[in-house]
Design an enzyme around this catalytic site. Structure first.
Site, PDB file in Angstrom:
ATOM      1  N   CYS A  90      17.113  -8.578 188.940  1.00 15.65           N
ATOM      2  CA  CYS A  90      17.353  -9.198 190.249  1.00 15.65           C
ATOM      3  C   CYS A  90      18.856  -9.263 190.553  1.00 15.65           C
ATOM      4  O   CYS A  90      19.479  -8.231 190.765  1.00 15.65           O
ATOM      5  CB  CYS A  90      16.670 -10.558 190.325  1.00 15.65           C
ATOM      6  SG  CYS A  90      16.477 -11.098 192.039  1.00 15.65           S
ATOM      7  N   HIS A 195      11.139  -9.351 188.832  1.00 11.72           N
ATOM      8  CA  HIS A 195      11.293 -10.296 187.715  1.00 11.72           C
ATOM      9  C   HIS A 195      10.301 -10.009 186.593  1.00 11.72           C
ATOM     10  O   HIS A 195       9.309 -10.719 186.453  1.00 11.72           O
ATOM     11  CB  HIS A 195      11.158 -11.736 188.218  1.00 11.72           C
ATOM     12  CG  HIS A 195      12.384 -12.213 188.927  1.00 11.72           C
ATOM     13  ND1 HIS A 195      13.479 -12.699 188.261  1.00 11.72           N
ATOM     14  CD2 HIS A 195      12.700 -12.221 190.242  1.00 11.72           C
ATOM     15  CE1 HIS A 195      14.422 -13.023 189.135  1.00 11.72           C
ATOM     16  NE2 HIS A 195      13.980 -12.734 190.346  1.00 11.72           N
ATOM     17  N   GLU A 197      10.512 -10.680 183.570  1.00 12.34           N
ATOM     18  CA  GLU A 197      10.440 -11.778 182.586  1.00 12.34           C
ATOM     19  C   GLU A 197       9.322 -12.751 182.914  1.00 12.34           C
ATOM     20  O   GLU A 197       8.864 -13.475 182.031  1.00 12.34           O
ATOM     21  CB  GLU A 197      11.804 -12.487 182.475  1.00 12.34           C
ATOM     22  CG  GLU A 197      12.123 -13.515 183.551  1.00 12.34           C
ATOM     23  CD  GLU A 197      12.566 -12.899 184.876  1.00 12.34           C
ATOM     24  OE1 GLU A 197      12.579 -11.665 184.987  1.00 12.34           O
ATOM     25  OE2 GLU A 197      12.877 -13.672 185.807  1.00 12.34           O
TER      26      GLU A 197
END
Ligand code: MN
Length: 219
Positions: A90, A195, A197
């Site tokens: 990001c 994202h 993660e």
């Protein structure tokens, strides 16, 4: 501030996460930090100051954090020189693009036809918001092993000019904005606008990105 999702994803992928505090631009300090790690993740966060890519700040751009910008740019440039494995997420993608000479759109509205859903609000952080197309014959496609993926999305800025020496490796399927960049002739430099993660436990291709970083860091 670093969210636990980032450190958790590194642990899940078999790596040992360390957090670097913002520590100025002293080249010796930056070099010492880089000695202490085998790879880097540039994480999400606030907008990069437009001054870093030679533009005046639009009112839609957030108040920048110059200390973080300048430290991270110094770390990114030194890491690229040392050819350390680097993964951007990001803001991290945007930061790497700027550190290497690229530019950003300061808001989704700056490019006509860009979908507003890229900028999902916090309650939707973990929701799969939009599809991305992964370009064939890229490092990203080799790592993820898929041609298309649904991704979470919490950004209102995005790449305008890809940095010299980098290439786009994914685009959003409906409006064609750059969703990933990489440097082909570099040991490991991959960055995504979404994202991963937040998706490592449910979506193997996104965990694969962290595994690839950890593997590159081990070599
Ligand atoms: Mn997006």
């Amino acid at each position: 501030m670093i969210r636990e999702t980032y450190t958790g994803a590194v642990l899940t992928a078999g790596g040992l996460p360390l957090i670097l505090p913002i520590a100025g631009q002293d080249a010796a300090v930056v070099a010492d930090y880089l000695e202490a790690v085998d790879g880097l993740i540039f994480s999400g966060g606030e907008d990069v100051a437009p001054a870093c890519y030679g533009e005046a700040r639009d009112e839609r751009c957030q108040e920048p954090d110059p200390d973080r910008d300048l430290f991270e740019i110094a770390v990114a440039r030194a890491a690229l020189q040392r050819r350390l494995p680097v993964f951007g997420i990001c803001r991290g993608l945007q930061l790497l693009n700027v550190a290497a000479g690229g530019t950003l759109y300061q808001d989704l509205a700056c490019r006509p036809g860009t979908m507003s859903y890229h900028s999902a609000r916090p309650p939707e952080r973990r929701r799969l918001i939009h599809p991305v197309r992964i370009h064939p014959a890229t490092r990203l496609s080799a790592i993820m092993g898929v041609r298309e993926s649904l991704v979470t999305s919490t950004h209102h800025q995005f790449v305008k000019d890809v940095a010299p020496g980098f290439r786009a490796s994914a685009e959003s399927a409906e409006d064609g904005i750059v969703e990933a960049i990489e440097q082909a002739d570099y040991p490991f430099l991959v960055a995504v606008q979404w994202h991963p993660e937040r998706m490592v436990h449910e979506h193997a291709p996104h965990l694969a990105l962290f595994r690839a970083l950890v593997e590159a860091a081990r070599r």
